[in-house]
Design a protein around this motif. Structure first.
Motif, short mmCIF file in Angstrom:
data_model
loop_
_atom_site.label_atom_id
_atom_site.label_comp_id
_atom_site.label_asym_id
_atom_site.label_seq_id
_atom_site.Cartn_x
_atom_site.Cartn_y
_atom_site.Cartn_z
N GLY A 15 0.77 -1.25 0.00
CA GLY A 15 0.00 0.00 0.00
C GLY A 15 0.79 1.29 0.00
O GLY A 15 0.67 2.04 0.94
N PRO A 16 1.62 1.62 -0.98
CA PRO A 16 1.99 0.90 -2.19
C PRO A 16 3.16 -0.04 -1.93
O PRO A 16 3.92 0.13 -0.99
CB PRO A 16 2.43 2.02 -3.15
CG PRO A 16 3.00 3.06 -2.25
CD PRO A 16 2.16 3.00 -0.98
N THR B 14 -1.03 -10.36 -16.33
CA THR B 14 -1.00 -9.13 -15.56
C THR B 14 -2.30 -9.03 -14.78
O THR B 14 -3.32 -9.60 -15.14
CB THR B 14 -0.83 -7.90 -16.46
OG1 THR B 14 -1.92 -7.86 -17.39
CG2 THR B 14 0.48 -7.92 -17.20
N GLY B 15 -2.26 -8.30 -13.69
CA GLY B 15 -3.44 -8.16 -12.84
C GLY B 15 -3.71 -9.41 -12.05
O GLY B 15 -4.83 -9.67 -11.63
N ALA B 16 -2.68 -10.22 -11.83
CA ALA B 16 -2.83 -11.48 -11.11
C ALA B 16 -2.39 -11.32 -9.66
O ALA B 16 -1.99 -10.25 -9.23
CB ALA B 16 -2.00 -12.55 -11.81
N LEU C 268 9.78 -11.48 -5.89
CA LEU C 268 8.74 -10.83 -5.11
C LEU C 268 7.40 -11.00 -5.82
O LEU C 268 7.24 -10.57 -6.96
CB LEU C 268 9.05 -9.33 -4.94
CG LEU C 268 7.94 -8.47 -4.35
CD1 LEU C 268 7.65 -8.87 -2.92
CD2 LEU C 268 8.33 -7.00 -4.43
N GLY C 269 6.46 -11.64 -5.14
CA GLY C 269 5.11 -11.81 -5.67
C GLY C 269 4.17 -10.80 -5.05
O GLY C 269 4.29 -10.47 -3.87
N THR C 270 3.23 -10.31 -5.85
CA THR C 270 2.30 -9.29 -5.38
C THR C 270 0.88 -9.57 -5.84
O THR C 270 0.64 -10.43 -6.68
CB THR C 270 2.70 -7.90 -5.93
OG1 THR C 270 2.51 -7.91 -7.34
CG2 THR C 270 4.13 -7.54 -5.59
N GLN C 271 -0.04 -8.80 -5.29
CA GLN C 271 -1.40 -8.75 -5.79
C GLN C 271 -1.45 -7.49 -6.65
O GLN C 271 -1.48 -6.38 -6.13
CB GLN C 271 -2.39 -8.67 -4.64
CG GLN C 271 -2.35 -9.88 -3.75
CD GLN C 271 -3.17 -9.71 -2.50
OE1 GLN C 271 -3.80 -8.69 -2.27
NE2 GLN C 271 -3.16 -10.72 -1.66
N ALA C 272 -1.42 -7.67 -7.94
CA ALA C 272 -1.28 -6.54 -8.86
C ALA C 272 -2.63 -6.13 -9.44
O ALA C 272 -3.52 -6.96 -9.63
CB ALA C 272 -0.34 -6.91 -10.00
N ALA C 273 -2.75 -4.86 -9.71
CA ALA C 273 -3.94 -4.34 -10.37
C ALA C 273 -3.90 -4.71 -11.85
O ALA C 273 -2.85 -5.07 -12.38
CB ALA C 273 -4.01 -2.82 -10.21
N ASN C 274 -5.02 -4.63 -12.51
CA ASN C 274 -5.10 -4.96 -13.93
C ASN C 274 -4.08 -4.15 -14.73
O ASN C 274 -3.95 -2.95 -14.56
CB ASN C 274 -6.51 -4.68 -14.44
CG ASN C 274 -6.74 -5.32 -15.80
OD1 ASN C 274 -6.01 -6.22 -16.20
ND2 ASN C 274 -7.72 -4.84 -16.51
N ALA D 242 2.35 -6.39 -1.59
CA ALA D 242 3.34 -7.46 -1.58
C ALA D 242 2.78 -8.66 -0.82
O ALA D 242 2.17 -8.50 0.22
CB ALA D 242 4.62 -6.97 -0.92
N SER D 243 2.98 -9.86 -1.36
CA SER D 243 2.44 -11.03 -0.69
C SER D 243 3.48 -12.11 -0.37
O SER D 243 3.30 -12.86 0.57
CB SER D 243 1.30 -11.64 -1.51
OG SER D 243 1.69 -11.87 -2.83
N THR D 244 4.58 -12.19 -1.13
CA THR D 244 5.56 -13.25 -0.87
C THR D 244 6.93 -12.87 -1.42
O THR D 244 7.02 -12.16 -2.42
CB THR D 244 5.08 -14.60 -1.48
OG1 THR D 244 5.99 -15.63 -1.09
CG2 THR D 244 4.98 -14.53 -2.98
N LEU D 245 7.97 -13.32 -0.75
CA LEU D 245 9.35 -13.15 -1.19
C LEU D 245 10.06 -14.49 -1.09
O LEU D 245 9.84 -15.24 -0.13
CB LEU D 245 10.10 -12.18 -0.28
CG LEU D 245 10.08 -10.70 -0.61
CD1 LEU D 245 10.56 -9.89 0.58
CD2 LEU D 245 10.92 -10.39 -1.82
N PHE D 246 10.89 -14.82 -2.06
CA PHE D 246 11.73 -16.00 -1.97
C PHE D 246 13.01 -15.74 -2.74
O PHE D 246 12.98 -15.19 -3.83
CB PHE D 246 11.04 -17.24 -2.56
CG PHE D 246 11.85 -18.49 -2.34
CD1 PHE D 246 11.78 -19.17 -1.14
CD2 PHE D 246 12.73 -18.95 -3.31
CE1 PHE D 246 12.56 -20.30 -0.92
CE2 PHE D 246 13.51 -20.08 -3.10
CZ PHE D 246 13.42 -20.75 -1.90
N GLY D 247 14.13 -16.14 -2.16
CA GLY D 247 15.40 -15.93 -2.83
C GLY D 247 16.16 -17.22 -3.05
O GLY D 247 16.11 -18.13 -2.22
N ILE D 248 16.83 -17.29 -4.17
CA ILE D 248 17.75 -18.39 -4.46
C ILE D 248 19.11 -18.01 -3.88
O ILE D 248 19.91 -18.85 -3.54
CB ILE D 248 17.80 -18.66 -5.97
CG1 ILE D 248 16.41 -19.07 -6.45
CG2 ILE D 248 18.83 -19.72 -6.32
CD1 ILE D 248 16.21 -19.03 -7.93
#
Length: 161
Positions: free
Chosen positions: A22-23, A84-86, A57-63, A44-50
């Motif tokens: 937010g943002p 997109t928007g997923a 970084l995974g997010t809840q994105a707007a359309n 932001a919803s998830t982070l994972f690193g190799i």
């Protein structure tokens, strides 16, 4: 800093990644200070690193916005190939050419070149996944709504009660 933090991942005590919502803003900690990078998606919803030079970084994105971003050790870039928007709720990887993600309830796998939808044991039931994790290429777990729990042994998926 946004309205709160939605994800964190640490490579070491001097390589920590956090993301606010937010943002959405990604922060990289070097052991002394946090460096922010503003991103387009809203939550932001998830982070994972190799490793510290390959963080997802995974997010809840707007359309129209990218739901997945990748850090290369210097900057964040949008990842293409997902709708997109997923909403990317989970990411897990064994290496740079074996990345798993849950995108709007669907399980996807990245082979280093492109993303492909994964067909699991309960494909007929159209599972709605929420998270994916594992201990190696022959031990991947995906869980979701309605008690969905599936295991991949490197060859085939099986349902687990």
């Amino acid at each position: 800093m946004g309205t709160g933090f939605g994800a964190v991942w640490a490579a070491s005590a001097t390589e920590v990644f956090a993301a606010s919502s937010g943002p959405a803003t990604a922060f990289v900690y070097d052991g002394t200070a946090w460096t922010p990078s503003a991103l387009t998606p809203k939550t932001a919803s998830t982070l994972f690193g190799i490793g510290p030079t390959d963080v997802w970084l995974g997010t809840q994105a707007a359309n129209g916005e990218d739901a997945l971003h990748r850090y290369n050790g210097k900057s964040w870039s949008p990842v293409t190939g997902l709708a997109t928007g997923a909403s990317v709720t989970s990411i897990w990887a064994t290496d740079t050419s074996d990345v798993w993600a849950v995108n709007s309830g669907k399980l996807l796998r990245y082979n280093g070149i492109s993303w492909k939808a994964v067909v699991t044991a309960n494909a007929d039931a159209t599972p709605t996944f929420r998270s994916v994790s594992g201990s190696g290429k022959e031990d991947v777990w995906a869980v979701g709504l309605a008690g969905e729990c599936e295991h991949f042994d490197g060859t085939a998926w099986t349902s687990s009660d």
